[in-house]
Scaffold this active site. Structure first.
Site, PDB file in Angstrom:
ATOM      1  CB  SER A 271      -0.958  -0.038   1.192  1.00 45.79           C
ATOM      2  OG  SER A 271      -1.942   0.949   1.087  1.00 45.79           O
TER       3      SER A 271
ATOM      4  CG  ASP B 175      -6.737  -2.198  -4.093  1.00 42.20           C
ATOM      5  OD1 ASP B 175      -7.431  -1.726  -3.180  1.00 42.20           O
ATOM      6  OD2 ASP B 175      -5.498  -2.124  -4.108  1.00 42.20           O
TER       7      ASP B 175
ATOM      8  CG  HIS C  92      -5.633  -2.257  -0.118  1.00 41.83           C
ATOM      9  ND1 HIS C  92      -4.885  -1.765  -1.160  1.00 41.83           N
ATOM     10  CD2 HIS C  92      -5.040  -1.766   1.012  1.00 41.83           C
ATOM     11  CE1 HIS C  92      -3.900  -1.009  -0.705  1.00 41.83           C
ATOM     12  NE2 HIS C  92      -3.973  -0.999   0.608  1.00 41.83           N
TER      13      HIS C  92
END
Length: 785
Positions: free
Chosen positions: A651, A724, A758
């Protein structure tokens, strides 16, 4: 070129064993403090499960077969353990292969309720503590948990308020229906910025699907299984009984919907009904909140945060912004809290005014409440003591500090369940219990204190003593007292104990074994070093089992995640616990210890902007300086050599990785997972950046590694979930970054994981991810093809 054989691969058997290690159960303590329920978790699910159909609407991901979250975790069974005798009883009567939800004890503590997900939908179950037998209360009705938990106990412990799928439900709208016209949006007046949200509504068909799956009926279920409907079908997001069991607080979404913000910003009505039906009061009708400012302390206009006071029969409390919801507007009173007593035929009264943004209340017994307020711009936090019965309109300031300052954190007040099932502060006259992380220059040392709200005197009851990491979970008896604690060491996993504070005696409640035999003997060190500007940095350095310094330097990986600060002093504080057991999550880099790598995990990468300075205006310079200091630290200790150091992150850590390979030559290989690399695709702010791209174009450009691809020569492995759902980290971020790297001739590889969000969940994905990382780092740090 695409892989010739796009099949899931596996890493070494040692890594497979670590991934498949049995997860430690979650524990839930009953209100009577006599037993705990151990909720058993499954190992990682297969890709077949993660890849099941889901519908993405208004920021939600819905399982169309169960009217709930498509990615909800679940349990496979429950064990009730007596905390004194350690006698175990397995809960019986459950369906085979059922997926069980989080339990909720009744206020009496005699039983607990939970959801059970099967192919037939989501049903409500209850288990008696006395005999550990479970039974279904709603065999013919499905629960609707699209908007979160679908049930709440009524304080009599014999009824539950639930949200049900309407029994007359027709077939869902056709997702492939032919449109009758274009999709049109307009904004003819007003300012309406919006972050880069995912999974938003896109067209009228999505709107109808959202209504179809989100609509529920509110009903009351008895322990005998009878159901009385209270409220007709609607997009009910909340249905909470009052502490005295007479009323229901119901919050309901309605049209017009939005294609630019998630469901929680849609128009909403807030009403109170009688527990047996009938409207008592309409409290608020809130409009669509598309025009909320982007600043972190911004809130919608109008009332918000409705809740029942936990310490009274049926008093509703809420907050209203007095600054239009805009923290940039000057206001002596920023938030005002109100209280109103049912049946709401009297006058509401002001409970408290707040100069900063109100964050919530803790309710106590008697004339006691605590509240929090904060200001993001300077990280200021205040804790107030209130006398909510109205005898004193002037609250007392209890604590004031920067919420970045971990060393000054006095801890959070502990609460317990009242006889009505509401959370109230554990208090004795003016004394409350505070539990905190105990951050210090030697690392976290959790504590438990008593704090006198009148004298402001603190008495320390527990402080974790090395080499053990001990944390207070709950005070079981104020006479003694007896405290439930967790204890762990670097080489011993977390287990739970009863600590008698008078005698110091510890009584074990659990005895979970070491889950990772392959990592026994791993060495863990908290290291400290300085950045060139004097900011102290720290990181946790792991070396493989059996490693000794005479073996020489190892290939080493820095795995990190940058964070922003307003204070250099706060940025330099130690943020780790050197005596904690390292538990491996799905995203952990520590699996690579089995492949012979040293890991510098979580080296601090602070980006500081003191006073009126914006931290991100010097992001790259501070990022590079922090990374250089980390590299020097591991090299100077003889653990690493400069020719075999890699970097990686997930991330915002992936964003960091891409920037480091663009602006330094410190690293010989990088791994970036689920990152954002082009800030023009997040123009309304990101992470802790509140400014838009039009307010700070130079900063957005300087921080975007996509704009600096021509400077990259370090081999870079990119990985991303195809589904995501995180704001800003669209899968296209990795796809376009890969194309740019490829066009520049950089050694790069792009791996897109089907059905993954994610955070990655499937066992197949995690094993393949570890295979890819090992192969990549081996190739460029070890020279192994």
């Amino acid at each position: 070129m695409p892989d010739a054989q796009p099949l899931y691969q596996k890493p070494s058997q040692e890594m497979i064993d670590l991934v498949d290690a049995a997860p430690t159960p979650y524990l839930s303590l009953d209100p009577k403090r006599t037993c705990v329920v151990m909720m058993h978790r499954p190992s990682l699910p297969p890709i077949e499960e993660v890849g099941k159909e889901e519908i993405r609407l208004a920021g939600l991901r819905i399982d169309p077969k169960t009217y709930g979250s498509s990615r909800a975790s679940y349990f496979t069974g429950y064990t009730i353990r007596d905390i004194r005798t350690r006698e175990d009883r397995e809960v019986t009567g459950l369906p085979k292969e059922a997926r069980l939800g989080q339990i909720r004890f009744s206020p009496s503590g005699e039983r607990f309720a939970f959801t059970c997900r099967t192919s037939g939908g989501l049903s409500l179950w209850v288990a008696e503590v006395s005999d550990a037998k479970a039974r279904c209360l709603t065999p013919k009705r499905e629960l609707n948990s699209v908007f979160g938990s679908s049930f709440s106990w009524v304080s009599d412990s014999r009824r539950l308020v639930c949200r049900f799928v309407p029994s007359d439900r027709e077939a869902p709208p056709d997702q492939a229906e032919i449109p009758t016209g274009p999709v049109v949006q307009e904004n003819l007046e007003g300012v309406a910025p919006a972050m880069t949200y995912q999974d938003l509504l896109k067209n009228p068909t999505d709107e109808r699907l959202f209504e179809y799956y989100g609509t529920s009926l509110v009903g009351v279920v008895t322990l005998e299984g009878t159901i009385a409907e209270v409220q007709d079908g609607g997009l009910h997001t909340r249905s909470t009984p009052s502490p005295d069991s007479r009323y229901l607080l119901v919050q309901t979404l309605h049209r017009p919907f939005s294609y630019t913000v998630p469901y929680y910003r849609f128009p909403e009505s807030v009403r109170v009904y009688g527990i047996n039906g009938g409207l008592v009061k309409e409290l608020a009708s809130l409009p669509l909140a598309e025009s909320v400012p982007l600043a972190f302390d911004a809130v919608p206009e109008g009332p918000r945060g409705f809740e029942w006071r936990a310490d009274t029969d049926s008093d509703l409390v809420w907050v209203e912004a007095q600054d239009g919801g805009d923290p940039g507007r000057k206001a002596e009173v920023r938030d005002r809290a109100f209280v109103w007593t049912a049946p709401f035929d009297g006058e509401k009264r002001v409970l408290a005014d707040f100069e900063l943004r109100h964050l919530g209340f803790w309710w106590g017994r008697g004339d006691l409440a605590l509240s929090r307020e904060r200001r993001w711009k300077d990280r200021q936090l205040r804790i107030w003591r209130h006398r909510p019965d109205g005898t004193d309109d002037h609250p007392d300031l209890v604590f004031e500090r920067s919420f970045e300052d971990r060393y000054a954190d006095p801890g959070e007040p502990l609460a317990e369940w009242s006889s009505r099932g509401t959370p109230v502060l554990i208090s004795d006259d003016e004394r409350v219990y505070l539990a905190g992380a105990g951050a210090s220059p030697e690392g976290d040392r959790p504590f438990l204190d008593t704090f006198d709200l009148t004298s402001r005197k603190t008495v320390r009851l527990i402080r974790s003593e090395p080499p053990v990491f001990e944390r207070a979970i709950q005070v079981l008896s104020s006479e003694g007292p007896t405290v439930l604690v967790s204890r762990e060491r670097v080489d011993e996993p977390t287990n739970f104990f009863l600590r008698d504070l008078d005698s110091g005696e510890l009584t074990a409640i659990t005895e979970y074994p070491h889950p990772y035999p392959h990592l026994q003997g791993t060495k863990k060190d908290l290291i400290k070093y300085d950045r060139e500007d004097g900011v102290q940095l720290t990181g946790t350095l792991y070396t493989p089992p059996g490693y000794t310094p005479d073996q020489g330097p190892l290939p080493t990986i820095l795995w990190a995640y940058p964070r922003e600060y307003k204070s250099a002093d706060a940025a330099g504080q130690v943020k780790d616990a050197p005596f904690r057991f390292a538990r491996l999550g799905a995203h952990s880099p520590l699996y690579l210890l089995t492949a012979g790598y040293a890991i510098l995990d979580g080296p601090t990468i602070p980006i500081v902007g003191e006073g009126h300075e914006e931290a991100n205006d010097t992001y790259v310079d501070q990022l590079v300086a922090s990374a250089e200091a980390a590299v020097n630290a591991v090299v100077d200790r003889g653990i690493a050599d400069r020719e075999r150091i890699g970097v990686g992150g997930h991330s915002y850590g992936a964003f960091m990785t891409a920037n480091l390979v663009a602006h330094t030559d410190f690293f010989k290989a990088g791994v970036a997972r689920s990152g954002a690399y082009n800030r023009t695709l997040t123009p309304f702010g990101f992470q802790s950046e509140e400014r838009t791209i039009w307010e700070a174009p130079e900063t957005y450009a300087a921080m975007s590694p996509f704009m600096h691809v021509d400077k990259i020569s370090t081999p870079l492995l990119l990985m991303h979930g195809e589904a995501d759902n995180n704001s800003g980290t669209f899968p296209m971020q990795s796809e376009r970054f890969y194309n740019a790297l490829k066009a520049q001739g950089v050694a790069t590889r792009l791996v897109m994981f089907p059905h993954e969000s994610h955070g990655y969940r499937a066992r197949d994905t995690i094993l393949h991810l570890l295979h890819e990382m090992t192969e990549w780092y081996d190739r460029y740090l070890k020279g192994v093809e």
